[in-house]
Design a protein around this motif. Sequence first.
Motif, PDB file in Angstrom:
ATOM      1  N   GLU A 235       0.745  -1.229  -0.176  1.00  0.00           N
ATOM      2  CA  GLU A 235       0.048  -0.101   0.084  1.00  0.00           C
ATOM      3  C   GLU A 235       0.908   1.230   0.097  1.00  0.00           C
ATOM      4  N   ALA A 236       1.982   1.174   0.752  1.00  0.00           N
ATOM      5  CA  ALA A 236       2.824   2.200   0.823  1.00  0.00           C
ATOM      6  C   ALA A 236       3.634   2.691  -0.514  1.00  0.00           C
ATOM      7  N   ARG A 237       4.058   1.740  -0.972  1.00  0.00           N
ATOM      8  CA  ARG A 237       5.169   1.897  -2.065  1.00  0.00           C
ATOM      9  C   ARG A 237       4.884   1.458  -3.356  1.00  0.00           C
ATOM     10  N   SER A 238       3.630   1.138  -3.537  1.00  0.00           N
ATOM     11  CA  SER A 238       3.112   0.442  -4.933  1.00  0.00           C
ATOM     12  C   SER A 238       3.432   1.863  -5.814  1.00  0.00           C
ATOM     13  N   ALA A 239       2.935   2.946  -5.489  1.00  0.00           N
ATOM     14  CA  ALA A 239       2.614   4.223  -6.469  1.00  0.00           C
ATOM     15  C   ALA A 239       3.910   4.337  -7.071  1.00  0.00           C
ATOM     16  N   ALA A 240       5.018   4.554  -6.113  1.00  0.00           N
ATOM     17  CA  ALA A 240       6.327   4.789  -6.725  1.00  0.00           C
ATOM     18  C   ALA A 240       6.857   3.371  -7.378  1.00  0.00           C
ATOM     19  N   LEU A 241       6.682   2.399  -7.020  1.00  0.00           N
ATOM     20  CA  LEU A 241       7.237   1.241  -7.944  1.00  0.00           C
ATOM     21  C   LEU A 241       6.381   1.266  -9.422  1.00  0.00           C
ATOM     22  N   LEU A 242       5.212   1.615  -9.197  1.00  0.00           N
ATOM     23  CA  LEU A 242       4.391   1.498 -10.446  1.00  0.00           C
ATOM     24  C   LEU A 242       4.987   2.596 -11.450  1.00  0.00           C
ATOM     25  N   ARG A 243       5.307   3.784 -11.020  1.00  0.00           N
ATOM     26  CA  ARG A 243       5.917   4.790 -11.638  1.00  0.00           C
ATOM     27  C   ARG A 243       7.301   4.104 -12.280  1.00  0.00           C
ATOM     28  N   THR A 244       8.081   3.636 -11.864  1.00  0.00           N
ATOM     29  CA  THR A 244       9.351   2.827 -12.093  1.00  0.00           C
ATOM     30  C   THR A 244       8.749   1.893 -13.214  1.00  0.00           C
ATOM     31  N   ALA A 245       7.864   0.964 -12.852  1.00  0.00           N
ATOM     32  CA  ALA A 245       7.592   0.052 -13.902  1.00  0.00           C
ATOM     33  C   ALA A 245       6.915   0.738 -15.340  1.00  0.00           C
ATOM     34  N   TRP A 246       6.291   1.818 -15.134  1.00  0.00           N
ATOM     35  CA  TRP A 246       6.139   2.308 -16.295  1.00  0.00           C
ATOM     36  C   TRP A 246       7.204   3.171 -17.035  1.00  0.00           C
ATOM     37  N   MET A 247       8.259   3.635 -16.280  1.00  0.00           N
ATOM     38  CA  MET A 247       9.447   3.962 -17.026  1.00  0.00           C
ATOM     39  C   MET A 247       9.986   2.783 -17.657  1.00  0.00           C
ATOM     40  N   LEU A 248      10.073   1.607 -17.124  1.00  0.00           N
ATOM     41  CA  LEU A 248      10.864   0.617 -17.633  1.00  0.00           C
ATOM     42  C   LEU A 248       9.808  -0.147 -18.793  1.00  0.00           C
ATOM     43  N   THR A 249       8.672   0.142 -18.824  1.00  0.00           N
ATOM     44  CA  THR A 249       7.780  -0.434 -20.087  1.00  0.00           C
ATOM     45  C   THR A 249       7.087   0.395 -20.924  1.00  0.00           C
ATOM     46  N   GLY A 250       6.822   1.604 -20.323  1.00  0.00           N
ATOM     47  CA  GLY A 250       6.242   2.712 -21.410  1.00  0.00           C
ATOM     48  C   GLY A 250       4.778   2.502 -21.539  1.00  0.00           C
ATOM     49  N   ASN A 251       4.175   1.598 -20.681  1.00  0.00           N
ATOM     50  CA  ASN A 251       2.785   1.297 -21.066  1.00  0.00           C
ATOM     51  C   ASN A 251       2.184   0.934 -19.622  1.00  0.00           C
ATOM     52  N   ALA A 252       1.047   1.608 -19.212  1.00  0.00           N
ATOM     53  CA  ALA A 252       0.426   1.505 -18.026  1.00  0.00           C
ATOM     54  C   ALA A 252      -0.078   0.054 -17.562  1.00  0.00           C
ATOM     55  N   ALA A 253      -0.706  -0.570 -18.923  1.00  0.00           N
ATOM     56  CA  ALA A 253      -1.243  -2.096 -18.178  1.00  0.00           C
ATOM     57  C   ALA A 253      -0.051  -2.864 -18.120  1.00  0.00           C
ATOM     58  N   THR A 254       1.045  -2.694 -18.874  1.00  0.00           N
ATOM     59  CA  THR A 254       1.993  -3.630 -18.833  1.00  0.00           C
ATOM     60  C   THR A 254       2.755  -3.344 -17.520  1.00  0.00           C
ATOM     61  N   ALA A 255       2.951  -1.989 -17.251  1.00  0.00           N
ATOM     62  CA  ALA A 255       3.508  -1.609 -15.946  1.00  0.00           C
ATOM     63  C   ALA A 255       2.781  -2.356 -14.605  1.00  0.00           C
ATOM     64  N   GLU A 256       1.403  -2.239 -14.604  1.00  0.00           N
ATOM     65  CA  GLU A 256       0.728  -2.860 -13.764  1.00  0.00           C
ATOM     66  C   GLU A 256       0.939  -4.334 -13.518  1.00  0.00           C
ATOM     67  N   ASP A 257       1.129  -5.079 -14.586  1.00  0.00           N
ATOM     68  CA  ASP A 257       1.115  -6.434 -14.721  1.00  0.00           C
ATOM     69  C   ASP A 257       2.533  -6.863 -14.316  1.00  0.00           C
ATOM     70  N   LEU A 258       3.489  -6.008 -14.493  1.00  0.00           N
ATOM     71  CA  LEU A 258       4.768  -6.244 -14.190  1.00  0.00           C
ATOM     72  C   LEU A 258       4.939  -6.050 -12.608  1.00  0.00           C
ATOM     73  N   LEU A 259       4.342  -4.892 -12.193  1.00  0.00           N
ATOM     74  CA  LEU A 259       4.539  -4.767 -10.716  1.00  0.00           C
ATOM     75  C   LEU A 259       3.825  -5.911  -9.645  1.00  0.00           C
ATOM     76  N   GLN A 260       2.328  -6.079 -10.276  1.00  0.00           N
ATOM     77  CA  GLN A 260       1.781  -7.456  -9.696  1.00  0.00           C
ATOM     78  C   GLN A 260       2.494  -8.607  -9.749  1.00  0.00           C
ATOM     79  N   THR A 261       3.255  -8.715 -10.790  1.00  0.00           N
ATOM     80  CA  THR A 261       3.875 -10.049 -10.758  1.00  0.00           C
ATOM     81  C   THR A 261       5.400 -10.088  -9.881  1.00  0.00           C
ATOM     82  N   ALA A 262       5.783  -8.910  -9.951  1.00  0.00           N
ATOM     83  CA  ALA A 262       7.058  -8.649  -9.152  1.00  0.00           C
ATOM     84  C   ALA A 262       6.628  -8.894  -7.666  1.00  0.00           C
TER      85      ALA A 262
END
Lengths: 278, 175
Positions: B13-40
């Motif tokens: 809950e505390a760190r997902s927002a920051a981690l999701l932004r990193t995931a977006w920077m790695l993938t460039g796509n919101a849906a893929t970033a969310e999937d990447l974060l959830q998988t990680a």
Amino acid sequence: MSPHDIHDRLQALPPELPATFDRFELVRARVRRRRRIQAACAAVGIAAASIAVPVALHVSSDSLSGGERGIDPAATQSPSATAVAGPPGADNVVDLSETRTHDGTGTETVQLGADPAGATAVQTSLTCLSPGRIHWPDGASMTCSTAEVPSTSQLAVDLPGDGDELVIRAGPGTSWQIETTYVRVEATDWGVNASGDTYGVANDRGTPELVAVVATNGQEAYVYADDLDSVSNTAATSPEEALEQQEAQGDETVTIPAYESDGETVVGEFAIQAGDGP
Amino acid sequence: MSSEPAGFREFVEARSAALLRTAWMLTGNAATAEDLLQTALARTWPHWHRIADGGHPEAYVRKVMVRLNSRRLSRRWNGERPSDGVGLLPALDPAMDRDDHGQIDDRLVLLEALTTLPLRQRQAVVLRYFDDLSVDAVAEIMNSSTGTVKSQTSKGLAKLRSALAAKSLVEQEES
């Protein structure tokens, strides 16, 4: 342009990404599905000793002990409620009903029959009979290309809350076959050795100090989780993941000692692919 | 059936927002970033008690994201598909595509340049200049030497600067 300028511009790059749903629950669901897939993998015995992967979750029942579950529609297995002890911490999955087979094309409702007392999940074995994507009710899916037909995936799904049936979704032309069995999933505790270290398999509670593996000599053994982490921070916990890592990490193989549950008596070694990733 | 490790929910809950932004920077796509974060996060769950004891759970999740994203790009993605709610996430804000004068926006140029960077350069730039991590921390996450991180970062920055400079030149020519 200074690094500081680049930093500021990069910070402004992501769009607003609102968290409008409960991410934790979605992660929890993934963990559960992952564990169930691992359990199913263990059940059908695809944990090849040659790649020496950590033991996944243990599935036991009389009907499974004889070998793989096939997709022969004529095959009807007898119900059983006898659990065989697996590695400490593993889930025991006990069959409580006969296995039913349903052939479908596109989206169809699968009748499961009445759920027996004590059932906690439905073990499914889904086979694609033509190319396409097929979805389980909980959101998991399998995709088959022409070359991959037929392929089978196993998954335990929660008991349906609205009747004794499951809806399998697929495209209009996608044919499939599913076997379903009511099961009871029982969690077991890790063991604790004389040194106070826990041993067994990873589960919802985490990873024990000593993780169950199949050593390169085929012997069931344990390796220290810290040793696994030192090789790869995402050490394989299933045959599929081990194969993924083999493909991704190149040819370098690292071996670490494998012990009895006491964590002291060396009984072999465990081989794992290591490297710098793809 | 799925008991949760102590502290993991709070971390998500505390760190997902920051981690999701990193995931977006790695993938460039919101849906893929969310999937990447959830998988990680799902891969992190079983190891949580040891990771949390070590004191660097966020670094661990970033490391898993970097590795998973590398695998995703290196071959057909076999992971799960984006889950409920992911489709509601926004694409890149259309308003950032062009400014009021119809000129190409800096951010779009930067995004395109970032997208075309080789994977390791993109990872190094994102971790160093988006997440503000030290060279040592980036080296740990990328499983590389500090020298490799420095060189990958330098090359990546040079390409980003070049792209932005080229865009500036075009604007000067047009004005």
